[in-house]
Design an enzyme around this catalytic site. Structure first.
Site, PDB file in Angstrom:
ATOM      1  N   HIS A   1       0.675  -1.270  -0.041  1.00  8.86           N
ATOM      2  CA  HIS A   1       0.046  -0.183   0.025  1.00  8.86           C
ATOM      3  C   HIS A   1       0.849   1.344  -0.112  1.00  8.86           C
ATOM      4  CE1 HIS A   1       1.054   0.620   4.348  1.00  8.86           C
ATOM      5  NE2 HIS A   1       0.717  -0.688   4.323  1.00  8.86           N
TER       6      HIS A   1
ATOM      7  N   GLY B   1      16.301 -18.616   9.720  1.00  8.98           N
ATOM      8  CA  GLY B   1      14.913 -18.609  10.187  1.00  8.98           C
ATOM      9  C   GLY B   1      14.264 -17.370  10.661  1.00  8.98           C
TER      10      GLY B   1
END
Length: 170
Positions: free
Chosen positions: A99, A127
């Site tokens: 956005h 990770g």
């Protein structure tokens, strides 16, 4: 060729799977963009479900040769390019904000910032790490567990933290 690899090739005919590709039948590829896997790529879901998502017909995800992916999420509105021999753990790579930002974000039709991500050869993304738009991770670099990377990482450097900072250099 395993049954799961054959299934993936039939399920996703517009994406390219290089020779020697292996992946789980539950690999998630979504969106109108293109995904291409190089030679001898191995995708697993041991650490979570791997998802490759493209947002728009021009978006692309390119995975190099001999790359290992386990539980990673790649979300591309422009381009994500992963170099040969890289390792992606259960991390997140996002090349867009989804956005507009700033006061104009509430207006319809405002442009959405997006910039490509490049992961260098032999890089290791561990990770819970997040790589944001416009970042290049250099050859042989390591992004440690849980790092938030918003700027480029030089070749051979180890980064960690939020924001990611170098903790070891070659």
């Amino acid at each position: 060729m395993s049954l799961s690899t054959l299934y993936l090739r039939l399920r996703y005919p517009r994406h390219s799977f290089g020779p020697g590709f292996t992946g789980p039948w539950r690999l998630r590829i979504r969106g109108r963009g293109r995904v291409s896997f190089g030679r001898d790529v191995r995708v697993r879901n041991m650490s979570g479900r791997t998802a490759l998502l493209t947002f728009g017909a021009d978006a692309r995800i390119e995975i190099g040769n001999r790359v290992e992916i386990d539980g990673a999420g790649l979300m591309s509105a422009s381009a994500i390019v992963v170099g040969d021999d890289a390792i992606l753990g259960p991390c997140l790579l996002v090349d867009t904000d989804f956005h507009a930002i700033g006061p104009q974000r509430r207006r319809p039709g405002e442009p959405v910032p997006r910039r490509p991500i490049r992961i260098g050869r032999n890089a290791w993304i561990q990770g819970k790490s997040t790589i944001l738009k416009g970042v290049s991770v250099g050859e042989g670099a390591v992004v440690r567990w849980g790092a938030l990377v918003a700027s480029d990482v030089a070749s051979g450097v180890v980064v960690m933290g939020n924001p990611a900072v170098p903790v070891a250099t070659p």
